[in-house]
Design a protein around this motif. Structure first.
Motif, short mmCIF file in Angstrom:
data_model
loop_
_atom_site.label_atom_id
_atom_site.label_comp_id
_atom_site.label_asym_id
_atom_site.label_seq_id
_atom_site.Cartn_x
_atom_site.Cartn_y
_atom_site.Cartn_z
N ARG A 165 -110.94 41.64 -77.80
CA ARG A 165 -111.61 41.70 -79.10
C ARG A 165 -110.64 42.14 -80.18
O ARG A 165 -110.75 41.74 -81.34
CB ARG A 165 -112.80 42.67 -79.03
N ALA A 213 -115.29 41.77 -84.72
CA ALA A 213 -114.88 41.38 -83.37
C ALA A 213 -115.97 41.73 -82.35
O ALA A 213 -116.25 40.94 -81.44
CB ALA A 213 -113.58 42.06 -83.00
N ARG A 214 -116.60 42.88 -82.50
CA ARG A 214 -117.62 43.30 -81.55
C ARG A 214 -118.92 42.50 -81.68
O ARG A 214 -119.66 42.36 -80.72
CB ARG A 214 -117.91 44.79 -81.71
N TYR A 225 -112.65 36.63 -74.25
CA TYR A 225 -113.84 36.61 -75.10
C TYR A 225 -113.91 35.29 -75.86
O TYR A 225 -112.89 34.73 -76.25
CB TYR A 225 -113.79 37.78 -76.08
#
Length: 308
Positions: free
Chosen positions: A174, A199-200, A212
């Motif tokens: 992330r 990002a999260r 991810y």
């Protein structure tokens, strides 16, 4: 509540999370936060993003308001469905179906729609024309006037779609996406912690178990831009059936973005937030809340004391 100085935003667990089927292919997860005894706000977000990214804004409302937050189809908490069903007009239909589901799940009460960017533009094209809402507060919908500005808007929209279609779909960590945004013009004026938060909230663990991937795939995000020009220029402001305000960014901050002449939106309240760009709720969340609450107070909404 004021914006904290820390660089990490911790989004609380929702009071409840309910899955709503909006058509044969799409299920949208509604999450309830805030004060269930307060007036209801339903909130959604911009293209390719997630409503949890806007926590620096909606956290300021949690003490007083019953908050129902949701991601657009194929975004955020929602599973990814068929690309052919990922259309702008589906976003508008989803808004109305979500409203009906909220009343069934949580009971009837005055409700304000609070939407940003593409979800705000979808709010201007509701099949219901907004008659179920007590009001709508629309942050920076991508609007365009007819004439020479339309061609400029269309070129920019296609260029943006092309760019998004080429973006990286996968990241080792992330932190890679957070670092990427730190070096791009987006969110540069945002409150601390937004690079980490984007990002999260916009990445999920890859189905391969390695790294991810984007929660909203790049081709889905691009497709909305390819069809954005027509809804941007075709809003029938006179058909809206609830009080509506448009809270816009500062035109001086983005001189290259095609501006919108609000004289074409007769009868619709609007205000600019100085010193902000398109992501104004992440840049000046307290000011955005204040402008919104001033509009609602002029519609007769009363402030409620915080619970507990």
């Amino acid at each position: 509540m004021t914006v904290p100085p820390q660089a990490t935003w911790e989004i609380p667990r929702p009071l409840s999370a309910d899955s709503v089927r909006v058509d044969d292919d799409a299920v949208i997860v509604l999450r309830r936060h805030g004060n269930p005894a307060g007036p209801r706000l339903v909130l959604s977000h911009g293209n390719g993003l997630a409503i949890d990214l806007y926590y620096p804004f909606w956290s300021l409302l949690a003490a007083e308001f019953d908050l129902v937050v949701h991601d657009l189809r194929n975004h955020g908490w929602n599973r990814v469905g068929a690309l052919e069903d990922h259309r702008f007009d589906a976003f508008s239909r989803d808004h109305d179906r979500i409203f009906e589901a909220m009343e069934s799940l949580y009971g009837e009460k005055p409700t304000v729609g609070v939407f940003h960017s593409i979800s705000a533009l979808a709010g201007l094209h509701l099949p219901s024309r907004g008659r179920r809402y007590s009001a709508m507060v629309l942050f920076a919908p991508p609007l365009c006037n007819r004439g020479s500005r339309y061609r400029e808007f269309e070129i920019r929209a296609v260029r943006t779609g092309d760019m998004l279609g080429r973006r990286a779909p996968w990241f080792r960590t992330r932190g890679e996406l957070a670092e990427l945004h730190a070096n791009l013009p987006y969110f540069q004026r945002a409150v601390p912690g937004v690079f980490d938060l984007v990002a999260r909230t916009t990445l999920r663990e890859s189905g391969t178990g390695q790294g991810y991937e984007l929660r909203c795939p790049r081709e889905y995000e691009a497709q909305i831009w390819y069809e954005a020009s027509e809804p941007a220029v075709s809003v029938d402001f006179g058909s809206l059936r609830c009080p509506t305000t448009i809270i816009a960014s500062d035109p001086a901050m983005e001189p290259d973005r095609p501006g919108f002449d609000f004289s074409d939106a007769a009868g619709v309240d609007h205000e600019f937030v100085p010193g902000t760009t398109h992501f104004l709720q992440l840049e000046k969340p307290e000011k955005c809340v204040a402008v919104m609450l001033d509009f609602l107070s002029r519609q007769g909404w009363q402030r409620r004391p915080a619970s507990g």
